[in-house]
Scaffold this motif. Sequence first.
Motif, PDB file in Angstrom:
ATOM      1  N   VAL D 232       3.019   2.919 -15.777  1.00 31.07           N
ATOM      2  CA  VAL D 232       4.350   2.703 -15.207  1.00 31.07           C
ATOM      3  C   VAL D 232       4.967   1.448 -15.797  1.00 31.07           C
ATOM      4  O   VAL D 232       4.295   0.619 -16.398  1.00 31.07           O
ATOM      5  N   LYS D 233       6.275   1.312 -15.605  1.00 28.07           N
ATOM      6  CA  LYS D 233       6.989   0.144 -16.106  1.00 28.07           C
ATOM      7  C   LYS D 233       6.940  -0.985 -15.074  1.00 28.07           C
ATOM      8  O   LYS D 233       6.793  -0.743 -13.881  1.00 28.07           O
ATOM      9  N   PHE D 234       7.144  -2.205 -15.550  1.00 30.13           N
ATOM     10  CA  PHE D 234       7.146  -3.371 -14.678  1.00 30.13           C
ATOM     11  C   PHE D 234       8.173  -3.213 -13.552  1.00 30.13           C
ATOM     12  O   PHE D 234       7.885  -3.503 -12.390  1.00 30.13           O
ATOM     13  N   THR D 235       9.350  -2.760 -13.898  1.00 30.00           N
ATOM     14  CA  THR D 235      10.382  -2.651 -12.870  1.00 30.00           C
ATOM     15  C   THR D 235      10.030  -1.562 -11.845  1.00 30.00           C
ATOM     16  O   THR D 235      10.358  -1.693 -10.662  1.00 30.00           O
ATOM     17  N   GLN D 236       9.336  -0.521 -12.279  1.00 27.36           N
ATOM     18  CA  GLN D 236       8.876   0.480 -11.305  1.00 27.36           C
ATOM     19  C   GLN D 236       7.849  -0.124 -10.349  1.00 27.36           C
ATOM     20  O   GLN D 236       7.886   0.117  -9.144  1.00 27.36           O
ATOM     21  N   LEU D 237       6.946  -0.890 -10.898  1.00 30.62           N
ATOM     22  CA  LEU D 237       5.935  -1.531 -10.046  1.00 30.62           C
ATOM     23  C   LEU D 237       6.597  -2.499  -9.067  1.00 30.62           C
ATOM     24  O   LEU D 237       6.245  -2.563  -7.889  1.00 30.62           O
ATOM     25  N   LEU D 238       7.570  -3.240  -9.569  1.00 30.05           N
ATOM     26  CA  LEU D 238       8.278  -4.195  -8.733  1.00 30.05           C
ATOM     27  C   LEU D 238       8.943  -3.473  -7.562  1.00 30.05           C
ATOM     28  O   LEU D 238       8.812  -3.868  -6.399  1.00 30.05           O
ATOM     29  N   ASN D 239       9.633  -2.387  -7.877  1.00 33.90           N
ATOM     30  CA  ASN D 239      10.314  -1.654  -6.816  1.00 33.90           C
ATOM     31  C   ASN D 239       9.338  -1.049  -5.820  1.00 33.90           C
ATOM     32  O   ASN D 239       9.601  -1.037  -4.610  1.00 33.90           O
ATOM     33  N   ALA D 240       8.213  -0.563  -6.308  1.00 33.26           N
ATOM     34  CA  ALA D 240       7.206  -0.014  -5.400  1.00 33.26           C
ATOM     35  C   ALA D 240       6.687  -1.101  -4.453  1.00 33.26           C
ATOM     36  O   ALA D 240       6.525  -0.880  -3.252  1.00 33.26           O
ATOM     37  N   ALA D 241       6.443  -2.277  -5.010  1.00 30.59           N
ATOM     38  CA  ALA D 241       5.972  -3.375  -4.166  1.00 30.59           C
ATOM     39  C   ALA D 241       7.029  -3.783  -3.151  1.00 30.59           C
ATOM     40  O   ALA D 241       6.720  -4.074  -1.983  1.00 30.59           O
ATOM     41  N   PHE D 242       8.292  -3.801  -3.576  1.00 29.62           N
ATOM     42  CA  PHE D 242       9.374  -4.140  -2.641  1.00 29.62           C
ATOM     43  C   PHE D 242       9.423  -3.115  -1.505  1.00 29.62           C
ATOM     44  O   PHE D 242       9.618  -3.473  -0.347  1.00 29.62           O
ATOM     45  N   THR D 243       9.270  -1.860  -1.846  1.00 31.65           N
ATOM     46  CA  THR D 243       9.285  -0.800  -0.826  1.00 31.65           C
ATOM     47  C   THR D 243       8.185  -1.030   0.202  1.00 31.65           C
ATOM     48  O   THR D 243       8.421  -0.988   1.423  1.00 31.65           O
ATOM     49  N   VAL D 244       6.981  -1.283  -0.278  1.00 33.26           N
ATOM     50  CA  VAL D 244       5.858  -1.497   0.629  1.00 33.26           C
ATOM     51  C   VAL D 244       6.095  -2.722   1.512  1.00 33.26           C
ATOM     52  O   VAL D 244       5.943  -2.681   2.738  1.00 33.26           O
ATOM     53  N   CYS D 245       6.475  -3.826   0.887  1.00 30.83           N
ATOM     54  CA  CYS D 245       6.583  -5.085   1.628  1.00 30.83           C
ATOM     55  C   CYS D 245       7.746  -5.088   2.614  1.00 30.83           C
ATOM     56  O   CYS D 245       7.686  -5.731   3.662  1.00 30.83           O
ATOM     57  N   SER D 246       8.813  -4.398   2.275  1.00 29.16           N
ATOM     58  CA  SER D 246       9.983  -4.448   3.149  1.00 29.16           C
ATOM     59  C   SER D 246       9.824  -3.527   4.357  1.00 29.16           C
ATOM     60  O   SER D 246      10.442  -3.743   5.399  1.00 29.16           O
ATOM     61  N   LYS D 247       8.991  -2.502   4.241  1.00 31.66           N
ATOM     62  CA  LYS D 247       8.895  -1.505   5.297  1.00 31.66           C
ATOM     63  C   LYS D 247       7.604  -1.591   6.099  1.00 31.66           C
ATOM     64  O   LYS D 247       7.519  -1.039   7.195  1.00 31.66           O
ATOM     65  N   LEU D 248       6.580  -2.209   5.521  1.00 33.66           N
ATOM     66  CA  LEU D 248       5.269  -2.159   6.176  1.00 33.66           C
ATOM     67  C   LEU D 248       4.764  -3.558   6.512  1.00 33.66           C
ATOM     68  O   LEU D 248       5.276  -4.563   6.019  1.00 33.66           O
ATOM     69  N   ASP D 249       3.725  -3.555   7.322  1.00 31.42           N
ATOM     70  CA  ASP D 249       3.133  -4.807   7.790  1.00 31.42           C
ATOM     71  C   ASP D 249       1.928  -5.155   6.915  1.00 31.42           C
ATOM     72  O   ASP D 249       0.782  -4.858   7.265  1.00 31.42           O
ATOM     73  N   VAL D 250       2.207  -5.783   5.771  1.00 27.85           N
ATOM     74  CA  VAL D 250       1.130  -6.160   4.863  1.00 27.85           C
ATOM     75  C   VAL D 250       0.417  -7.386   5.424  1.00 27.85           C
ATOM     76  O   VAL D 250       1.034  -8.430   5.632  1.00 27.85           O
ATOM     77  N   VAL D 251      -0.891  -7.261   5.659  1.00 22.41           N
ATOM     78  CA  VAL D 251      -1.650  -8.357   6.271  1.00 22.41           C
ATOM     79  C   VAL D 251      -2.520  -9.111   5.268  1.00 22.41           C
ATOM     80  O   VAL D 251      -3.046 -10.189   5.565  1.00 22.41           O
ATOM     81  N   ALA D 252      -2.684  -8.519   4.118  1.00 18.17           N
ATOM     82  CA  ALA D 252      -3.455  -9.164   3.048  1.00 18.17           C
ATOM     83  C   ALA D 252      -3.143  -8.426   1.755  1.00 18.17           C
ATOM     84  O   ALA D 252      -2.743  -7.256   1.790  1.00 18.17           O
ATOM     85  N   CYS D 253      -3.329  -9.093   0.631  1.00 11.50           N
ATOM     86  CA  CYS D 253      -3.067  -8.400  -0.636  1.00 11.50           C
ATOM     87  C   CYS D 253      -3.809  -9.074  -1.773  1.00 11.50           C
ATOM     88  O   CYS D 253      -4.334 -10.182  -1.622  1.00 11.50           O
ATOM     89  N   ASP D 254      -3.850  -8.377  -2.869  1.00 11.03           N
ATOM     90  CA  ASP D 254      -4.424  -8.978  -4.076  1.00 11.03           C
ATOM     91  C   ASP D 254      -3.779  -8.383  -5.314  1.00 11.03           C
ATOM     92  O   ASP D 254      -3.209  -7.298  -5.291  1.00 11.03           O
TER      93      ASP D 254
END
Lengths: 283, 283, 283, 283, 283, 283
Positions: D232-254
């Motif tokens: 995948v492209k960097f911008t796709q990864l960025l958007n996927a991460a934004f989707t996860v972080c904005s909608k879900l309760d991320v309690v830890a990450c790496d």
Amino acid sequence: MLNKSYDAFIGCAGDYEEAKIVLFGAPFDSTTSNRPGARFGSRAIRRESQALETFSPYQNRDLCDISVFDSGDLTLAIGDTKMVLDSVYEHAKTILSDGKLPFMLGGEHLVTLGAVKAASEKYPGLHIIHFDAHADLRDDYLGVKLSHACVMRRCWDLLGDGHIHQFGIRSGDKEEFEWADKGHVSQIRFDFTGLGDTVMALRGFPIYLTVDLDILDPSEFPGTGTPEAGGVKFTQLLNAAFTVCSKLDVVACDVNELSPPCDSTGISAAAASKFTRELLLAL
Amino acid sequence: MLNKSYDAFIGCAGDYEEAKIVLFGAPFDSTTSNRPGARFGSRAIRRESQALETFSPYQNRDLCDISVFDSGDLTLAIGDTKMVLDSVYEHAKTILSDGKLPFMLGGEHLVTLGAVKAASEKYPGLHIIHFDAHADLRDDYLGVKLSHACVMRRCWDLLGDGHIHQFGIRSGDKEEFEWADKGHVSQIRFDFTGLGDTVMALRGFPIYLTVDLDILDPSEFPGTGTPEAGGVKFTQLLNAAFTVCSKLDVVACDVNELSPPCDSTGISAAAASKFTRELLLAL
Amino acid sequence: MLNKSYDAFIGCAGDYEEAKIVLFGAPFDSTTSNRPGARFGSRAIRRESQALETFSPYQNRDLCDISVFDSGDLTLAIGDTKMVLDSVYEHAKTILSDGKLPFMLGGEHLVTLGAVKAASEKYPGLHIIHFDAHADLRDDYLGVKLSHACVMRRCWDLLGDGHIHQFGIRSGDKEEFEWADKGHVSQIRFDFTGLGDTVMALRGFPIYLTVDLDILDPSEFPGTGTPEAGGVKFTQLLNAAFTVCSKLDVVACDVNELSPPCDSTGISAAAASKFTRELLLAL
Amino acid sequence: MLNKSYDAFIGCAGDYEEAKIVLFGAPFDSTTSNRPGARFGSRAIRRESQALETFSPYQNRDLCDISVFDSGDLTLAIGDTKMVLDSVYEHAKTILSDGKLPFMLGGEHLVTLGAVKAASEKYPGLHIIHFDAHADLRDDYLGVKLSHACVMRRCWDLLGDGHIHQFGIRSGDKEEFEWADKGHVSQIRFDFTGLGDTVMALRGFPIYLTVDLDILDPSEFPGTGTPEAGGVKFTQLLNAAFTVCSKLDVVACDVNELSPPCDSTGISAAAASKFTRELLLAL
Amino acid sequence: MLNKSYDAFIGCAGDYEEAKIVLFGAPFDSTTSNRPGARFGSRAIRRESQALETFSPYQNRDLCDISVFDSGDLTLAIGDTKMVLDSVYEHAKTILSDGKLPFMLGGEHLVTLGAVKAASEKYPGLHIIHFDAHADLRDDYLGVKLSHACVMRRCWDLLGDGHIHQFGIRSGDKEEFEWADKGHVSQIRFDFTGLGDTVMALRGFPIYLTVDLDILDPSEFPGTGTPEAGGVKFTQLLNAAFTVCSKLDVVACDVNELSPPCDSTGISAAAASKFTRELLLAL
Amino acid sequence: MLNKSYDAFIGCAGDYEEAKIVLFGAPFDSTTSNRPGARFGSRAIRRESQALETFSPYQNRDLCDISVFDSGDLTLAIGDTKMVLDSVYEHAKTILSDGKLPFMLGGEHLVTLGAVKAASEKYPGLHIIHFDAHADLRDDYLGVKLSHACVMRRCWDLLGDGHIHQFGIRSGDKEEFEWADKGHVSQIRFDFTGLGDTVMALRGFPIYLTVDLDILDPSEFPGTGTPEAGGVKFTQLLNAAFTVCSKLDVVACDVNELSPPCDSTGISAAAASKFTRELLLAL
């Protein structure tokens, strides 16, 4: 109006007519048996010279005080060995016929053959002094006669027994060493032992000096296609070259086998460039 | 007693007799006009395959379920182009005469000529599908007829008009494009536009598929002698290969121009190795 | 007698008098905030051009059919920013006063300031079209006003509000973006959105086109001091440049920030060289 | 008196007490099956961050406005996998028990196991969102259970069926894909298709987000032990991460698998560093 | 039918049954404390040997005249140190029980432990001659007992006081030197002083010779995980090895710590390969 | 609560108040005439020290037994030489006024000027002992007075005739050597001949020791901007430094010109780091 700035070897941007020495590059490496890249050697030597001074504290001489013309790199027919050797031969012949000394920058070692042919035609009785890690005395390499692994054997085809004097040899197959031991060429292994005697014996003869830079230890000269551990030091090579140039009549010479893609730190190009400066000043 | 562990392409250590496809390397790059190193390409593809799975999630197939024999690299007479092409020709001919499909890993693109000659003798009416950034249609390169820049022109000498179908071409001199436009070969610039139509038109003909990996964008495939900005993506190339293999009768193929010394990060060898796996599974 | 072979940009070895465009290099990188090396950019572009064709299949034009003079690299006073900018200014001024278009190869982006000054003196009302990843709008960088991070701010000092048009910006500090948003410059983030409108609005004005190659995605152009993920593709940049050159009156231009020591695979130099060819043909 | 200047991740030199997020490095790569070097990943991300701005034009946020503490790299017992995982577990546990979010920089992917164990103890019902090129679902690798090729299988040992959600997978052996298809984990091949639906379904659950950066295409992220073409492209990864972080309760990450020795141009470290900044701002 | 071409160490493709020496690789580096990569060492030595002659001008012997079998690389369980050492032990044990001499190519130095265990079981009273820059005498490294920094201490666990003879040591922590000085091992710092006396004293005993190539100066051998300035020269190491082999009864040996990713110029692999040839001929 | 782990030079993480020596980095290289990159030198020395032991087998001393404070790298105004030299001066002055010894890690050699100025103000009659390949005695370099090629000439401006003592010089232009020969500075070419006499003569004087690491042979120290073949060995440099430190009153010192981008194998950083440890222990 603007002039072109031209990247000749430092201090060698003079006129052809006045020059005593003509520098040229032979960017060829198609017969290299291991890692190719020597085709970029002459260009790297020229470029790296921009970081050098023109003055040598070893000889207390300055390139600004002598007259060298750098004619740049030949355009060679990569892929056709015979055409390439013909081009080298013709270029060297022109320089020699104009009464100047051809100083070739390789490229792989095979290019020496073209220049030796030109020199031997002008100077009958030519001797070769050969500094190298490899004997280069095979009769063929996988069936190929025109290979960098055979170049001294091909020169012997031109010059015959007793005209090639090798120093520093530390690699070859059994047949090469046995063939040399039969007296076809004189050969000193590992270092410059006996160079003084050879120089005494060759006084008065026309000399072609060919320097395969892989004679240097790979620590000082990693950037070559087939590095061989256990070589000589830069200062030893410098002194050997000074001995030859100060005592003998060198009529042509070459410096070869710098392979920039194998030279990730750039110290090989820097050493080759410095050696070229010193050799130019010593001639 | 201990056995030898042998580094074949992953999943390709089967028996020659049973194999439908025979993989072999042609480690040659002596006519490369720019940066050499493709001679190390086949070895790198084989080595890098050790980091691959035998399973393809693209095709849901596994190399363990098909039968490929990797015969290793040819020993080639570096420095003598004709001898090299003869060796390639003889090796491909043996494989073809044993009823198997030769799959060659370059080396530079010129090695294709030897394999095409063998394939065209067995399969009259052979067509070439050619994926490449460069037209390779020069009649000579600096006077050299056997050059990687001329390989498709030499194949045309064998096959004649209308038998070569180029895709992805984005570099060449004016004469090459004009010569192509006269109808000697069909040529699609920049991408795979119209590949479907070509495939339809070639149904039933024997096909030689030659893939110069520099058709890929240098971002995905930097490790090649002459990278050309603006190329196709890996997945586009994959799909194009799937289209050809699924619809046409590919009788021989090659993958070439990976140059490991130009591939400092190793992603080109990884891509070449993965493409080879996919092509083996698609054939 | 032998002539010098001279490594100009391919197809640009013509006469100064006849040339419409004059290419020159500005090998400077002393204010680079991160990884230096751009000083070697122009030399690498020129050298890598030897592997290019003079013909462009994108534009169906050939460098052999236009007239460009490559004056080589300036000799710059590394370490003294003002002296360097003066040299650039003087060189560009000479070219402009001879009625020719200066085409500068960087070097870091700060060198643009010298050329813009010369162009703005000859062409009052000059507009800058600026392709870049970085805004370069800081008033100072660690107290330094003449820094590559401030170059567009310094150009603004010369040209004032509304004369700088930025595209592709994806990095900067908060102050830079806020300052731009106040209307001092127009700024498009991430890509070339709206370039057509800008071009329509600038018809008839004299244009300086400055291309910081780090606008490209690092995958296609890794060899730069400060790579920024998420950039544009080579073909997008090419099309944007074609749009500008075909519709507007470009009176001067530059291409900068190739840093060869950061370009281990060489694909950045190849891309920069190809882009230079295309820009030369488009002007 | 002089203070120490300390190389934390840019903008993350605040106090531990006030921090909401704690960054730490896990410099381990002993189970890497192919090219090692990920042990140097966290250090490179931290160092490369010095070349970043603290401001994100993607999110219009600034690291200066949030509170992150970078605790540096763990000292790990290279060579003893269990001791290493215990250290990671203890460190993550301390951060979690202090009510903060642990943000780990790998190292190879196996270190995730230690942090997931700590997070799953604090947050029963934990789900993992897993971005990766490789399935990492082997039960063992050459007999080794604690291997980076098995990390998600080991996490499944902790969390059970239906708690691991994979995206971007494009490599694995047949057994891994078959095992996944039995419903143990959900798995999207090649890209982020359906991420929106997954996010909808996981609202309200505690989420561990693990990003193996080799999900990126090797063109944008060459610096990793096992590059897989077709990512995948960097911008796709960025958007996927934004989707996860904005909608879900991320309690830890790496963020893991950057291998600096494989990153000769440095663009992978730059991309990893920028992605870390964006993820910090998005959390 | 075609045969496989097989990349054994040059001149070592003979039969197992007839061989006196069995060469094998142990591609492991998981306990490396600094820069990993030694796992690729044995493969590089084997590959680089293709550029060597089989003939040694140092010893006037040829590999074609002796009988060596290269069994290739072991498949090792990367990540589980004990399983790895067991595999090495079993392989060495098989070779020894077949009456042959095991010659192991590392990998990191810890692999020596497996081979020493096998040799000490067959040869009670075994002595180790150890050439290295590092003492490797720690009791543990960050709590890890099975680490390459502890390998000689672990061998001492097997052999007891007075059975380990170190030369060339120029790095270690204070405790290592103090522990050695208590008489547990004999230790010569910096060079080979007194090697002759040691050899005299060990006549008649079975000898395991272990060579950590980082004893060489980093100028001659840069490609290793922890280069230490101030080492011995290649020719000194060669002579030391000749002394040991010509006078003592070497029953097993190894050559380790070549790390190809740290060897950008390739001279370390070339030196390791040449040293291996010389050691094979000297045994 | 967690503490920060801080990457000081190994064994130098003590308190400022108790320290006798204060280490700091001057990351500047803007006047470098050839290959830049020395700005990353101090950081590399500090990082590489993590792979060193604190114990020296050369001196039988341990960094843990002395008290050194590493204040990290200065933040320098890249691009403005005067501001940079002022920062260095102020930092050194603070250390000196606190009664401690400043130990600066370059950076390029010009940074020495700032520290010498501070030292000469505190210690009238200061002498400089200068180890270098280059004379650095130009009055200007392309018109620039503040250049690394002029640094010793600028120091002479401060100290006058007879206060600078050069060793190892093997490069310079004719004017530099002639100027030195007039007695302005004492100069030993190529090596450390006569160092003992100089040390005898300088007993009792305050000494600034400046070590340009390019005095080392490029084989041992390739990672520098301008490598000069024919240098001294690491052990020679070590002994020279021991001689100076054991006999003279060194009040300040620096070690400079490591350029990590030119150090592809990392042996130069390792050597610089080890030399720094030895110099710290010898002071």
